[in-house]
Design a protein around this motif. Structure first.
Motif, short mmCIF file in Angstrom:
data_model
loop_
_atom_site.label_atom_id
_atom_site.label_comp_id
_atom_site.label_asym_id
_atom_site.label_seq_id
_atom_site.Cartn_x
_atom_site.Cartn_y
_atom_site.Cartn_z
N TYR A 1 0.84 -1.20 0.00
CA TYR A 1 0.00 0.00 0.00
C TYR A 1 0.87 1.24 0.00
CZ TYR A 1 -3.32 3.49 1.78
OH TYR A 1 -4.08 4.61 1.97
N GLY A 2 1.81 1.27 0.94
CA GLY A 2 2.64 2.45 1.09
C GLY A 2 3.46 2.76 -0.14
N ALA A 3 4.20 1.76 -0.61
CA ALA A 3 5.13 2.03 -1.69
C ALA A 3 4.47 2.01 -3.06
CB ALA A 3 6.27 1.02 -1.65
N MET A 4 3.43 1.18 -3.21
CA MET A 4 2.92 0.98 -4.56
C MET A 4 1.53 1.56 -4.77
SD MET A 4 4.28 -2.84 -4.85
CE MET A 4 3.85 -2.92 -6.57
N ILE B 1 -4.39 -0.52 -2.61
CA ILE B 1 -5.11 -0.90 -1.40
C ILE B 1 -5.39 -2.39 -1.51
CG2 ILE B 1 -7.18 -0.58 -0.01
CD1 ILE B 1 -7.26 2.25 -0.80
N ASN B 2 -4.54 -3.16 -0.89
CA ASN B 2 -4.62 -4.60 -1.08
C ASN B 2 -5.50 -5.25 -0.01
OD1 ASN B 2 -4.22 -7.21 -1.77
ND2 ASN B 2 -2.10 -7.32 -1.07
N ASP C 1 -10.16 1.21 -7.69
CA ASP C 1 -10.35 -0.05 -8.43
C ASP C 1 -9.54 -1.19 -7.82
OD1 ASP C 1 -11.94 1.38 -10.05
OD2 ASP C 1 -10.46 1.67 -11.63
N THR C 2 -8.33 -0.85 -7.32
CA THR C 2 -7.54 -1.92 -6.68
C THR C 2 -8.25 -2.43 -5.44
OG1 THR C 2 -6.26 -0.37 -5.34
CG2 THR C 2 -5.33 -0.99 -7.47
N LEU C 3 -8.91 -1.50 -4.73
CA LEU C 3 -9.62 -1.90 -3.52
C LEU C 3 -10.68 -2.95 -3.85
CD1 LEU C 3 -10.78 0.43 -0.71
CD2 LEU C 3 -12.45 -1.09 -1.67
#
Lengths: 416, 297
Positions: B26-29, B32-33, B90-92
Motif C-alpha cells: 500500500y505504502g510504496a505501490m 489498497i490490497n 479499483d484496486t480496492l
C-alpha cells in the motif's frame, strides 16, 4: 389450438402429484402422503459454519437413517436445507422462506441464541415448530420451540458445587464473550457460587471473536483467583487457552472450568493447551457406551472423515430428529399443533443416555456430566448425575422444580 | 510494570508484522490490497499443512510461507493489480474480490471437496499449528517472566524490519523501488523496469504477510476467515505512520500497541480498542498524511 390433449394430461397429472406431495397434507388427507417436508436451517457459510456445518450433518444423518429404515409411518422425510450464513438477519429471511413460502410445519436449526431470537417471531406468528439443538442461556418460554440442548441448571447445578467441594477451589474469576449467553451463565453461576460458600472476584467480558488475550490472562494471573470459570465462545476459546499456557498458568494449579469448550474447540487449539482443564456438558465423545461408540462410527462414516469429533450440540441435533419422528407417529399428523402435543413427554435413548421432552416447558431432560480433558483431546468423565435432570430455563430468576415459571400454558410472568 | 510494557510491546510487534507487508504494497505501490489478510491466511495454512504432511516445524514453515505467499502475491500482481496501477479505488474492489476467492479456495479445498476428497488441514474447519514445546514454556530471568513465543515474535519482527530497511535503503533494487514510489514516469525514463520491480516489490510484501501468518498461527485460530480481522489493523498502522514511510509504520505500531496494552490492563480490552480508534482519529485530524510523509505518487 394451443394446448394439445397430451400436454393437458401431462400438466394436470403433474399438478395432481404436486398436490399430493405438498407439505402438511398428511393430517388432512385420508390416504397417507408419501413424503413429509421439513426445513433444516444452519449456517453453511461464514464464521459459524465451522460448528453449524457439523450440526447440519448430524441432522441430515438422522433424516437419512430414518428414511433408510422405512421413514416416518412409511413416509419419507424430504429435507429442505437453507443457509443462515452466520447472520441473524439472513436467518430471519430464510426462516420466513421456509415457513411462509414452503409452508414448513417443522424446521430444525440454529446454533447461536442470536439466530434463534431472530427466527422466533416467524415461528410464533405462523405457528410452526422450531427444534433448537444448542445449550443456551434459558429465559425463554415459547410454545413454538422444542429445546433439546442444556439450559444453565443442567450445566452449572452440578458443576459449581463440584468445583467448590471436590476441587476445593473457592475464588472464581468469571470470564466470557460479550453477549447474552455468557452473561446469563455468569448470573446463574454467581447465585450458585454464593449458595455454596465460594466467592467470585471478577466478571469480565471480551468481544466475540476476540483473539488477543494477553491483557486478560495477566489480569487473571494477578487477581488471586484459584479457578477460572469460562463462558468464552467460538474461536476466542482457542486464543484464550493458548495464551493461558504461554503465560505460564497451569490447569493443575489454576484450572479453567468451561461451559462451552467442547471437543471441536479442543481439536482446534491442540490438546496440550487444554490438558487438565474441565468442561460441563450432558454429552461428551468420551461417553463409554456401545450406543455412543456406534453413533460416533456412523457419524464419521457419514461425513467421510475418520477423525471427525462429536460434541453436545451435534448429538442433540441428531436425537431431536428422532424425537420429532416419534411425535409425528404418536400424533398421526405433521401439523405443528399436533406435533407439539405429540412431543410432550417423548422419550428417546440417545447416545448420552435417556432423553425426555419436558411436558410442560418443551425443554429436555439431560444428564449433566463433567469431563477433564486429556492429552488425546478427549475428555475423561469424572462426575455424572445418576439420572437426567429436569430443565429449568428460569433458574436464574428463582425457578425450581416445585415452582415452574414456564408451563404448557406459557410463561407466568407474575413470578419473574 | 515490566509485564504491562511487555504486553504492549508484543501487541506492537504483531501490528508491525502485519503492517510491514502492507507498508510496502500500500505504502510504496499505492495499491489498497484487501487481500493482504488472505496472504496472511495462506501463510498460516502453509504452516498447518507443512506440519501435518511434511512434518516440518515452525522454523521451516517460516521460509516456506514466505515463498508460498510471495508466489501467490506475484500471481495476483500479474493477473489483477498490474492492470490497475494508479487506480486506487479499483484496486480496492478488485483485491477484495481476490480475497473472497482465496477464502473460498481454502474452504472448498481447491474444489476437491466437490469430488468428495478431503485434504487434512484444509476446509471450513478450525486448524492449529503445533508450536515447539520450548516456545510455550515461560521462564524467569532476574525476576522477570519471559514468554518465549511472544519474545520470538518480537525478535522475528525486528529482524524483518531491519531486513526490509536494508533492502529499501542499502541495495540498488531498493533505490529503484523508492524512485518508483516518488515518480514512476521519471523512474521509467531513467531506465528502471517499473513493471518488473513493482512485481517483485509486491511479491516481497506478500511474502512478509505469509511470515506474519505463520507467527499468528501459533496463538490464534487458523480458519479461512482469519485474514479479514487483521487487515484492518494493518491499514490503521500504515495510515497513521504515513503512507510509504517505514519509520512511520514502526513508530505508529509501537505507539498504538502500547496504548492498547496499557488501557487493556487498566480497564478492559473493549475500551482499549475504542481508545486506540480515538487516538487514530485524532492523529489523522492533526496530520492527515500520517506521522511521516513525503510527496509520492
Amino acid at each position: 389450438m394451443t394446448t394439445s390433449r397430451r400436454n393437458f394430461l401431462k400438466q394436470s397429472s403433474a399438478f395432481g402429484a404436486a398436490a399430493a406431495l405438498g407439505p402438511g397434507l398428511y393430517a388432512g388427507a385420508a390416504q397417507a402422503a408419501s413424503s413429509i417436508d421439513v426445513g433444516v436451517l444452519f449456517s453453511l457459510t461464514g464464521g459459524l459454519s465451522i460448528i453449524e456445518k457439523s450440526l447440519a450433518d448430524a441432522t441430515m444423518m438422522a433424516i437419512e437413517e430414518i428414511n433408510a429404515s422405512g421413514g416416518v409411518d412409511g413416509m419419507m422425510i424430504n429435507p429442505i436445507m437453507e443457509d443462515g450464513a452466520s447472520d441473524p438477519k439472513t436467518y430471519n429471511e430464510k426462516a420466513s422462506k421456509l415457513v411462509i413460502r414452503d409452508r414448513m410445519q417443522t424446521v430444525f436449526g440454529s446454533y447461536t441464541s442470536a439466530s434463534r431470537k431472530a427466527v422466533l417471531p416467524v415461528f410464533e406468528k405462523r405457528n410452526s415448530l422450531y427444534f433448537y439443538p444448542t445449550y443456551y442461556e434459558g429465559f425463554e418460554c415459547s410454545k413454538n420451540v422444542v429445546y433439546t440442548g442444556a439450559v444453565p441448571n443442567q450445566q452449572l447445578s452440578n458443576f459449581i458445587p463440584w468445583i467448590i467441594n471436590t476441587l476445593g477451589k473457592k475464588k472464581f474469576f468469571i470470564v466470557g464473550s460479550n453477549y447474552i449467553y455468557p452473561r446469563e451463565m455468569a448470573k446463574v453461576s454467581k447465585i450458585l457460587i454464593e449458595q455454596h460458600g465460594g466467592e467470585w472476584i471478577a466478571d469480565e467480558y471480551l468481544e466475540l471473536g476476540h483473539s488477543e488475550w494477553g491483557a486478560m490472562v495477566k489480569k487473571i494471573k494477578d487477581s488471586g483467583c484459584d479457578v477460572v470459570l469460562s463462558n468464552v465462545v467460538g474461536d476466542s476459546v482457542v486464543a484464550f487457552y493458548r495464551e493461558f499456557k504461554n503465560q505460564g498458568l497451569t490447569h493443575d494449579k489454576l484450572p479453567i472450568c468451561a461451559t462451552v469448550t467442547s471437543e471441536i474447540e479442543i481439536a482446534a487449539m491442540g490438546a496440550e493447551f487444554a490438558q487438565g482443564s474441565f468442561t460441563s456438558f450432558p454429552y461428551f465423545q468420551a461417553i463409554d457406551t456401545d450406543r455412543n461408540h456406534a453413533f460416533i462410527e456412523r457419524y464419521r462414516k457419514y461425513v467421510n472423515d475418520p477423525k471427525a469429533v462429536t460434541h453436545h450440540a451435534l448429538e442433540s441435533s441428531y436425537f431431536q430428529v428422532y424425537l420429532w419422528k416419534q411425535a409425528v407417529e404418536k400424533a398421526k399428523s405433521t401439523k405443528a399443533d399436533a406435533v407439539r402435543e405429540g412431543v410432550r413427554g417423548q422419550v428417546f435413548e440417545a447416545a448420552n443416555g435417556t432423553v425426555t421432552v419436558d411436558p410442560e416447558n418443551l425443554h429436555t431432560y439431560l444428564t449433566p456430566r463433567i469431563a477433564q480433558w486429556g492429552a488425546d483431546g478427549q475428555g475423561t468423565i469424572i462426575d455424572e448425575y445418576k439420572a437426567p435432570v429436569e430443565p429449568l430455563p428460569y433458574v436464574a430468576y428463582g425457578e425450581t422444580a416445585e415452582n415452574l415459571f414456564c408451563t404448557a400454558k406459557g410463561l407466568d410472568s407474575s413470578k419473574l | 510494570m515490566s509485564d504491562i510494557i511487555f504486553i504492549g510491546l508484543s501487541l506492537s510487534s504483531i501490528l508491525l508484522l502485519i503492517a510491514l507487508g502492507l507498508s510496502i504494497t500500500y505504502g510504496a505501490m499505492g495499491v489498497i490490497n484487501m487481500a493482504h489478510g488472505e496472504l496472511v491466511m495462506i501463510g498460516a495454512y502453509t504452516a498447518v499443512l507443512a506440519g501435518l504432511h511434511l512434518n516440518l516445524n515452525l522454523f521451516f514453515a517460516l521460509p516456506l510461507a514466505f515463498v508460498t505467499s510471495g508466489l501467490a502475491g506475484l500471481v495476483i500482481e500479474r493477473l489483477v493489480i498490474r492492470r490497475l496501477y494508479g487506480r486506487i479505488i479499483d484496486t480496492l474492489l478488485a483485491t477484495w474480490g481476490v480475497a473472497i476467492l482465496l477464502q473460498q479456495l481454502v474452504r472448498l479445498e481447491f474444489g476437491l471437496s466437490f469430488l468428495g476428497i478431503h485434504v487434512e488441514g484444509l476446509g471450513p474447519g478450525l486448524q492449529n499449528m503445533t508450536v515447539p514445546g520450548f516456545l510455550t514454556q515461560p521462564f524467569d530471568i532476574a525476576g522477570i517472566t519471559i514468554q518465549p513465543y511472544r519474545s520470538f515474535i518480537i525478535v522475528v519482527t525486528l529482524a524483518l524490519t531491519a531486513l526490509t530497511w536494508w533492502l529499501m535503503y542499502r541495495t540498488p533494487t531498493g533505490v529503484q523501488v523508492r524512485a518508483i514510489m516518488r515518480n514512476p514516469q521519471i523512474a521509467a525514463a531513467c531506465g528502471i523496469d517499473v513493471r518488473r520491480v513493482s512485481a517483485l516489490t509486491f511479491a516481497y510484501g506478500s511474502g512478509l504477510a505469509g511470515v506474519a501468518g505463520v507467527l499468528l498461527a501459533g496463538f490464534k485460530t487458523v480458519m479461512p476467515e482469519m485474514g479479514a480481522a487483521v487487515v484492518i489493523d494493518g491499514f490503521l498502522v500504515v495510515v497513521v505512520g504515513g503512507v510509504g514511510s517505514l519509520l512511520g509504520t514502526l513508530l505508529s505500531a509501537a505507539v498504538l500497541g502500547q496504548i492498547n496494552g496499557v488501557f487493556a490492563i487498566l480497564t478492559n480490552d473493549i475500551l482499549a480498542r475504542a481508545v486506540v480508534f480515538g487516538v487514530v482519529i485524532a492523529l489523522i485530524l492533526w496530520r492527515p498524511r500520517g506521522l511521516f510523509s513525503f510527496k509520492s505518487r
